[in-house]
Design an enzyme around this catalytic site. Structure first.
Site, PDB file in Angstrom:
ATOM      1  N   SER A   1      34.145  14.529  14.400  1.00 43.25           N
ATOM      2  CA  SER A   1      33.853  13.779  15.712  1.00 43.25           C
ATOM      3  C   SER A   1      34.967  13.671  16.666  1.00 43.25           C
ATOM      4  CB  SER A   1      33.413  12.326  15.385  1.00 43.25           C
ATOM      5  OG  SER A   1      34.308  11.718  14.700  1.00 43.25           O
TER       6      SER A   1
ATOM      7  N   HIS B   1      36.738   6.186  18.877  1.00 41.16           N
ATOM      8  CA  HIS B   1      37.082   7.601  19.087  1.00 41.16           C
ATOM      9  C   HIS B   1      37.285   7.941  20.541  1.00 41.16           C
ATOM     10  CE1 HIS B   1      34.359   7.991  15.650  1.00 41.16           C
ATOM     11  NE2 HIS B   1      34.499   9.179  15.695  1.00 41.16           N
TER      12      HIS B   1
END
Length: 284
Positions: free
Chosen positions: A43, A266
């Protein structure tokens, strides 16, 4: 990531697979790019949490148009095949990750010139366990170190005994399949500062912030060691990210704070841009 920061992704995902897509860096139809690039990984490579997603991606792979592999491709004028996918582990280099999402190594062949990837954080469930458990326990004991107490050396040991050998094997397989390619393995930017956290943005107990930092330091060391063992180039993004953690001001963050849905902890748009800049600098 699937088994790592992508816990939220796994809960939300109900769509079918996301096959890799090819992005021509020269849409005007001029001289064809001379370099073929493959972008692999988890990711952090896929750009989970950013929008828009690429046309063939979905909530399974969370492959964003602004991930660093695509930014590198635009900067270098490469012909890109992007198979990065949220939740990927080293096993997904050689096995189908989801229905319709084949092994990532299928994107490589003898004509591949450049491989970019970030991988390893999901192996052994290290970050998934660390982030999930540390936030759960931190809310109950914000001034203590409940996660470090509960986990001890288990996750650090897993990085050495499971992640490093698995990633080394995976990188060797990449080199074998694309023997002429330059392989750049990008590390993970810091999620939090080394000692002082920001409980409102990331509910990690005060005493667990150093523990999480230590765990991430070891992960990046393992990634660097695997790269060195296979002749790949390790691209450090932890150093440049020190002032850009989830605790930084909104306009300085390279890492998104904890929130519902994909993208928690993230890289932000700024983070992906910084990762791309680090790769481009390594290529020069």
């Amino acid at each position: 990531m699937r088994r790592v920061f992508a816990g939220a992704v796994a809960v939300l995902l109900a769509l079918t697979g996301c096959a890799g897509d090819v992005d021509q860096a020269d849409p005007a139809g001029q001289t064809a790019p001379v370099t073929r690039q493959a972008h692999l990984g988890d990711s952090f490579a896929a750009g989970t949490g950013l929008r828009p997603l690429v046309a063939d991606s979905s909530f399974l792979c969370q492959r964003a148009d602004g991930n660093y592999g695509r930014l590198v491709s635009r900067g270098r004028g490469t012909e890109l095949t992007d198979v990065s996918c949220a939740g990927a582990t080293t096993e997904d280099l050689t096995a189908a990750q989801y229905e319709g999402v084949g092994p990532q190594l299928a994107a490589l062949d003898a004509d591949t010139d450049l491989v970019t990837l970030t991988l390893g954080g999901n192996d052994a469930g290290v970050f998934a366990t660390a982030v999930g458990e540390c936030t759960r326990l931190g809310r109950a004991e914000p001034a203590g170190a409940p996660c470090a107490r509960a986990q001890g050396q288990t996750l650090l040991t897993a990085l050495d005994t499971r992640t490093r050998p698995a990633l080394t094997r995976g990188l060797r397989a990449i080199v074998e399949r694309a023997p002429s390619a330059r392989v750049l393995v990008v590390g993970y930017p810091w999620l939090l500062p080394p000692t002082d956290g920001c409980f409102a943005q990331v509910p990690i107990a005060a005493g667990d912030v150093p523990y999480l930092h230590r765990l991430q330091r070891r992960l990046n060391a393992v990634v660097a060691e695997a790269a060195a063992a296979t002749g790949a180039t390790y691209v450090d993004v932890a150093g440049p990210s020190a002032a850009h953690t989830a605790c930084a001001a909104d306009d300085q963050r390279w890492i998104a704070p904890l929130r519902s849905g994909p993208g928690s902890l993230h890289p932000t748009e700024l983070g992906q841009r910084a990762m791309a800049d680090a790769v481009l600098a390594a290529l020069d």
